[in-house]
Enzyme design. Structure first.
Site, PDB file in Angstrom:
ATOM      1  N   ASP A  82      32.657 -21.960  -4.332  1.00 26.07           N
ATOM      2  CA  ASP A  82      32.110 -22.883  -3.326  1.00 26.07           C
ATOM      3  C   ASP A  82      30.935 -22.314  -2.524  1.00 26.07           C
ATOM      4  O   ASP A  82      30.553 -22.869  -1.499  1.00 26.07           O
ATOM      5  CB  ASP A  82      33.192 -23.333  -2.315  1.00 26.07           C
ATOM      6  CG  ASP A  82      34.197 -24.258  -2.965  1.00 26.07           C
ATOM      7  OD1 ASP A  82      33.890 -24.792  -4.054  1.00 26.07           O
ATOM      8  OD2 ASP A  82      35.277 -24.453  -2.382  1.00 26.07           O
TER       9      ASP A  82
ATOM     10  N   HIS B 152      14.657   3.149  -5.553  1.00 24.44           N
ATOM     11  CA  HIS B 152      15.174   1.816  -5.202  1.00 24.44           C
ATOM     12  C   HIS B 152      16.462   1.906  -4.387  1.00 24.44           C
ATOM     13  O   HIS B 152      17.351   1.076  -4.520  1.00 24.44           O
ATOM     14  CB  HIS B 152      15.393   0.968  -6.466  1.00 24.44           C
ATOM     15  CG  HIS B 152      14.108   0.531  -7.097  1.00 24.44           C
ATOM     16  ND1 HIS B 152      14.026   0.040  -8.373  1.00 24.44           N
ATOM     17  CD2 HIS B 152      12.847   0.510  -6.611  1.00 24.44           C
ATOM     18  CE1 HIS B 152      12.761  -0.248  -8.649  1.00 24.44           C
ATOM     19  NE2 HIS B 152      12.030   0.028  -7.602  1.00 24.44           N
TER      20      HIS B 152
ATOM     21  N   ASP C 227      11.150   0.648   3.143  1.00 24.82           N
ATOM     22  CA  ASP C 227      10.328  -0.256   2.330  1.00 24.82           C
ATOM     23  C   ASP C 227      10.997  -1.617   2.460  1.00 24.82           C
ATOM     24  O   ASP C 227      12.028  -1.870   1.831  1.00 24.82           O
ATOM     25  CB  ASP C 227      10.302   0.229   0.880  1.00 24.82           C
ATOM     26  CG  ASP C 227       9.415  -0.635  -0.009  1.00 24.82           C
ATOM     27  OD1 ASP C 227       9.026  -1.746   0.420  1.00 24.82           O
ATOM     28  OD2 ASP C 227       9.126  -0.213  -1.146  1.00 24.82           O
TER      29      ASP C 227
ATOM     30  N   ASP D 170       4.998  -6.735   1.707  1.00 24.43           N
ATOM     31  CA  ASP D 170       5.609  -5.533   1.116  1.00 24.43           C
ATOM     32  C   ASP D 170       5.049  -4.326   1.865  1.00 24.43           C
ATOM     33  O   ASP D 170       3.881  -3.974   1.683  1.00 24.43           O
ATOM     34  CB  ASP D 170       5.239  -5.502  -0.384  1.00 24.43           C
ATOM     35  CG  ASP D 170       5.971  -4.413  -1.163  1.00 24.43           C
ATOM     36  OD1 ASP D 170       6.804  -3.718  -0.567  1.00 24.43           O
ATOM     37  OD2 ASP D 170       5.694  -4.284  -2.374  1.00 24.43           O
TER      38      ASP D 170
ATOM     39  N   HIS E  26       5.564   6.530  -9.863  1.00 23.58           N
ATOM     40  CA  HIS E  26       5.237   5.101  -9.956  1.00 23.58           C
ATOM     41  C   HIS E  26       3.738   4.920  -9.799  1.00 23.58           C
ATOM     42  O   HIS E  26       3.014   5.860  -9.450  1.00 23.58           O
ATOM     43  CB  HIS E  26       6.020   4.291  -8.920  1.00 23.58           C
ATOM     44  CG  HIS E  26       5.807   4.702  -7.482  1.00 23.58           C
ATOM     45  ND1 HIS E  26       4.711   4.316  -6.745  1.00 23.58           N
ATOM     46  CD2 HIS E  26       6.555   5.477  -6.652  1.00 23.58           C
ATOM     47  CE1 HIS E  26       4.806   4.811  -5.512  1.00 23.58           C
ATOM     48  NE2 HIS E  26       5.908   5.533  -5.433  1.00 23.58           N
TER      49      HIS E  26
ATOM     50  N   HIS F  69       0.636  -3.078  -7.152  1.00 31.75           N
ATOM     51  CA  HIS F  69       0.976  -4.227  -8.002  1.00 31.75           C
ATOM     52  C   HIS F  69       0.428  -5.467  -7.322  1.00 31.75           C
ATOM     53  O   HIS F  69       0.194  -5.471  -6.103  1.00 31.75           O
ATOM     54  CB  HIS F  69       2.501  -4.324  -8.201  1.00 31.75           C
ATOM     55  CG  HIS F  69       3.291  -4.292  -6.922  1.00 31.75           C
ATOM     56  ND1 HIS F  69       3.471  -5.392  -6.111  1.00 31.75           N
ATOM     57  CD2 HIS F  69       3.934  -3.270  -6.283  1.00 31.75           C
ATOM     58  CE1 HIS F  69       4.195  -5.053  -5.059  1.00 31.75           C
ATOM     59  NE2 HIS F  69       4.476  -3.768  -5.124  1.00 31.75           N
TER      60      HIS F  69
ATOM     61  N   HIS G 221       6.321  -8.761  -6.745  1.00 24.85           N
ATOM     62  CA  HIS G 221       5.568  -8.268  -7.916  1.00 24.85           C
ATOM     63  C   HIS G 221       4.996  -9.535  -8.535  1.00 24.85           C
ATOM     64  O   HIS G 221       5.666 -10.213  -9.324  1.00 24.85           O
ATOM     65  CB  HIS G 221       6.473  -7.526  -8.888  1.00 24.85           C
ATOM     66  CG  HIS G 221       6.957  -6.213  -8.328  1.00 24.85           C
ATOM     67  ND1 HIS G 221       7.795  -5.379  -9.008  1.00 24.85           N
ATOM     68  CD2 HIS G 221       6.701  -5.583  -7.150  1.00 24.85           C
ATOM     69  CE1 HIS G 221       8.040  -4.300  -8.279  1.00 24.85           C
ATOM     70  NE2 HIS G 221       7.395  -4.407  -7.135  1.00 24.85           N
TER      71      HIS G 221
ATOM     72  N   GLU H  54       0.203   1.824  -2.454  1.00 23.47           N
ATOM     73  CA  GLU H  54       1.452   2.472  -2.058  1.00 23.47           C
ATOM     74  C   GLU H  54       1.715   3.817  -2.724  1.00 23.47           C
ATOM     75  O   GLU H  54       2.687   3.981  -3.455  1.00 23.47           O
ATOM     76  CB  GLU H  54       2.635   1.529  -2.319  1.00 23.47           C
ATOM     77  CG  GLU H  54       2.711   0.934  -3.727  1.00 23.47           C
ATOM     78  CD  GLU H  54       3.984   0.103  -3.910  1.00 23.47           C
ATOM     79  OE1 GLU H  54       5.070   0.631  -3.667  1.00 23.47           O
ATOM     80  OE2 GLU H  54       3.874  -1.073  -4.314  1.00 23.47           O
TER      81      GLU H  54
ATOM     82  N   TYR I  96       7.718  12.511  -3.814  1.00 29.25           N
ATOM     83  CA  TYR I  96       9.179  12.614  -3.749  1.00 29.25           C
ATOM     84  C   TYR I  96       9.557  13.997  -4.289  1.00 29.25           C
ATOM     85  O   TYR I  96       9.364  14.266  -5.477  1.00 29.25           O
ATOM     86  CB  TYR I  96       9.818  11.498  -4.592  1.00 29.25           C
ATOM     87  CG  TYR I  96       9.176  10.150  -4.287  1.00 29.25           C
ATOM     88  CD1 TYR I  96       9.628   9.358  -3.224  1.00 29.25           C
ATOM     89  CD2 TYR I  96       8.065   9.700  -5.012  1.00 29.25           C
ATOM     90  CE1 TYR I  96       9.001   8.164  -2.915  1.00 29.25           C
ATOM     91  CE2 TYR I  96       7.444   8.502  -4.706  1.00 29.25           C
ATOM     92  CZ  TYR I  96       7.904   7.739  -3.655  1.00 29.25           C
ATOM     93  OH  TYR I  96       7.272   6.560  -3.351  1.00 29.25           O
TER      94      TYR I  96
ATOM     95  N   ARG J 119       6.493   7.548   1.294  1.00 27.30           N
ATOM     96  CA  ARG J 119       5.622   6.523   0.709  1.00 27.30           C
ATOM     97  C   ARG J 119       4.970   5.783   1.871  1.00 27.30           C
ATOM     98  O   ARG J 119       5.597   5.600   2.926  1.00 27.30           O
ATOM     99  CB  ARG J 119       6.415   5.554  -0.180  1.00 27.30           C
ATOM    100  CG  ARG J 119       5.555   4.459  -0.804  1.00 27.30           C
ATOM    101  CD  ARG J 119       6.218   3.739  -1.994  1.00 27.30           C
ATOM    102  NE  ARG J 119       7.423   2.997  -1.652  1.00 27.30           N
ATOM    103  CZ  ARG J 119       8.645   3.377  -1.922  1.00 27.30           C
ATOM    104  NH1 ARG J 119       8.865   4.514  -2.579  1.00 27.30           N
ATOM    105  NH2 ARG J 119       9.687   2.639  -1.567  1.00 27.30           N
TER     106      ARG J 119
ATOM    107  N   GLU K  18       2.825   2.175   2.298  1.00 29.74           N
ATOM    108  CA  GLU K  18       2.463   0.984   1.514  1.00 29.74           C
ATOM    109  C   GLU K  18       1.890  -0.103   2.419  1.00 29.74           C
ATOM    110  O   GLU K  18       2.505  -0.477   3.416  1.00 29.74           O
ATOM    111  CB  GLU K  18       3.711   0.431   0.806  1.00 29.74           C
ATOM    112  CG  GLU K  18       3.452  -0.868   0.066  1.00 29.74           C
ATOM    113  CD  GLU K  18       4.636  -1.338  -0.769  1.00 29.74           C
ATOM    114  OE1 GLU K  18       5.795  -1.044  -0.401  1.00 29.74           O
ATOM    115  OE2 GLU K  18       4.391  -2.013  -1.783  1.00 29.74           O
TER     116      GLU K  18
HETATM  117  N1  GLY Z   1       9.159  -3.141  -2.461  1.00 31.87           N
HETATM  118  C1  GLY Z   1       8.884  -3.210  -3.831  1.00 31.87           C
HETATM  119  C2  GLY Z   1       7.718  -2.436  -4.178  1.00 31.87           C
HETATM  120  O1  GLY Z   1       7.194  -1.702  -3.359  1.00 31.87           O
HETATM  121  O2  GLY Z   1       7.183  -2.568  -5.244  1.00 31.87           O
HETATM  122 MN    MN Z   2       5.256  -2.606  -3.516  1.00 27.25          MN
HETATM  123 MN    MN Z   3       7.527  -1.914  -1.237  1.00 22.04          MN
END
Ligand code: GLY
Ligand code: MN
Ligand code: MN
Length: 459
Positions: free
Chosen positions: A44, A250, A267, A278, A361, A365, A372, A404, A408, A425, A427
């Site tokens: 429900d 993540h 983040d 973001d 990374h 993006h 994304h 970003e 690390y 990071r 961003e």
């Molecule tokens: N928060 C997702 C990224 O930075 O791509």
């Molecule tokens: Mn991002």
């Molecule tokens: Mn992010």
């Protein structure tokens, strides 16, 4: 989101007209764009409803159980922009709230015609009969594929009356992706507001931070601020990572207790009126960076500045990443995190990917309706390089992307101990302009001294 202003309605109608014009140029046919299904969470109880981004981009209509049909083969005077949606239903509206109903939606959202979603199987064979092609997101939804098969079968069953079924099916998404990639003024205005709200949330979290709090308590400050300013939801699961947790890319906000000498990486950002923001910031729990934290932080910030400087119309999507990589690689050598005896120059660090243990990374993006966002990163017309890849595409004014970089550093015998368990990071979200880029998330500071000053002000 259901109450759109008249000028916003014009924006959505103009997008539908662009799609219709492009499909006409390509020989006509019928485009079919359903919105997202409702998804049950448990008995429900549904997950909070989120429309499909492509559907919303073309309609501004946020109710579930709806499909847009664009008929690029319609004759003069026939409807070409058609919505199927839920009928009005006094009883359901008592439980679930207002529904436009087909007539209401047609008038409020400026469609040529609208029908009950329950009648779509009756209408669709008529729309697609004798049409040269179907345009939809081929193979992305078993439900849509099955529906299309049913409508085609219904048309083929009439072949003895001389009615022909479409002979071609084409993927509609590349056309919509290209449109979504370059943001118009309406979208940029919403994205700026989303960026501001998220920045206010980050400031609040920095000011609320005290050693002894749990990560989830800082997450609560963020979520409160998003809603407090009218954002409908977080744009993605919030990362609030203290100490070593910041090295887990993540990591979701959890139960860890913030320690005096931790850095905290957040983040997190909101979705406002269908658009994501973001933001990542990294700050010291105590309000003062330690010398080792500050050393690494300033390298990441310099990498971000270099990437920002490299972001402008006419350059490759890869240019900001390469600019950031160069600064990070030099920083890894200067700090001794990468051994100078093994890699003499930043070029060597880059060529042999020695940075990738500490920076795994890319630097950005696309961002827009989806965090994304839609859109190719490669130019599919361009020549293949020696690794079989197409060239990166060229940035244009109105494209929106994140910038970003991060570092690390996990414990390892070959890495100076003072940097262990440090994750950083930074961003921001950028709109490409002719001469550079506009950062729409800078109402929260990035400079280490400014972060310290902001935190001091709350103590
Ligand atoms: N928060 C997702 C990224 O930075 O791509
Ligand atoms: Mn991002
Ligand atoms: Mn992010």
């Amino acid at each position: 989101m259901n109450s759109q202003t008249e000028s916003a309605i014009d924006v959505y109608r103009a997008r539908r007209e662009r799609v219709l014009a492009a499909l006409k140029l390509a020989g006509g046919g019928v485009a079919i764009v359903p919105t997202a299904p409702e998804v049950m969470r448990n008995r429900d109880t549904d997950y909070p409803y989120r429309h499909d981004s492509y559907f919303y981009y073309l309609t501004g209509f946020a109710e579930p159980e709806a499909t847009l049909v664009l008929d690029a083969s319609a004759e003069e005077g026939e409807p070409s922009s058609i919505l199927f949606c839920r009928e009005k239903n006094a009883e359901r509206e008592t439980w679930e709230g207002f529904r436009f109903g087909p007539e209401g939606a047609r008038d409020a959202f400026s469609f040529d015609a609208a029908f009950a979603i329950d009648s779509i199987d009756e209408h669709m064979p008529r729309f697609i009969a004798d049409s040269p092609a179907l345009h939809y997101a081929l193979g992305t939804s078993a439900e849509l594929d099955a529906k299309v098969r049913g409508w085609l079968s219904a048309v083929r069953a009439q072949s003895r009356s001389g009615i022909e079924a479409p002979s071609k099916a084409q993927n509609l998404l590349p056309l919509l992706d290209e449109m979504r990639l370059v943001k118009d003024a309406h979208e940029i205005a919403i994205m700026r507001r989303a960026g501001s709200i998220s920045a206010v949330a980050h400031r609040r979290a920095m000011q609320a931070c005290r050693p002894g709090l749990h990560e989830y308590e800082l997450e609560a400050e963020l979520l409160y601020t998003f809603r407090r300013h009218g954002a409908q939801a977080p744009a993605y699961g919030s990362i609030v990572a203290t100490g070593a947790n910041a090295c887990v890319l993540h990591y979701p906000a959890g139960n860890a207790i913030i320690q005096e000498h931790d850095l905290i990486l957040i983040d997190a950002a909101c979705e406002l009126d269908g658009y994501a923001s973001d933001i990542t910031r990294t700050f010291p729990a105590s309000g003062r960076f330690t010398p080792a934290q500050r050393e690494l932080y300033d390298i990441v910030l310099a990498a971000q500045s270099a990437a920002v400087d490299a972001t402008r119309a006419g350059v490759s999507f890869d240019a900001p990443h390469q600019a950031a990589l160069r600064v990070l690689s030099q920083g890894l050598l200067d700090t001794g995190i990468v051994d100078k005896n093994k890699f003499a120059t930043a070029d060597d660090v880059i060529a042999q990917r020695a940075y990738s243990r500490f920076y795994m990374h890319r630097t950005g993006h696309w961002i827009g309706m989806d965090v994304h966002d839609a859109g190719d990163y490669r130019d599919h017309e361009g020549p293949l390089d020696d690794q079989g890849a197409r060239p990166w595409r060229t940035l244009k004014p109105g494209m929106a992307l994140t910038i970003e970089p991060g570092l690390y550093v996990r414990p390892a015998d070959d890495v100076p101990e003072r940097f262990w368990n440090t994750g950083i990071r930074i961003e921001d979200d950028a709109i490409v302009t002719a001469t550079g880029c506009e950062l729409i998330t800078r109402e929260v500071p990035v400079d280490a001294s400014e972060i310290e000053a902001l935190m001091r002000a709350s103590r």
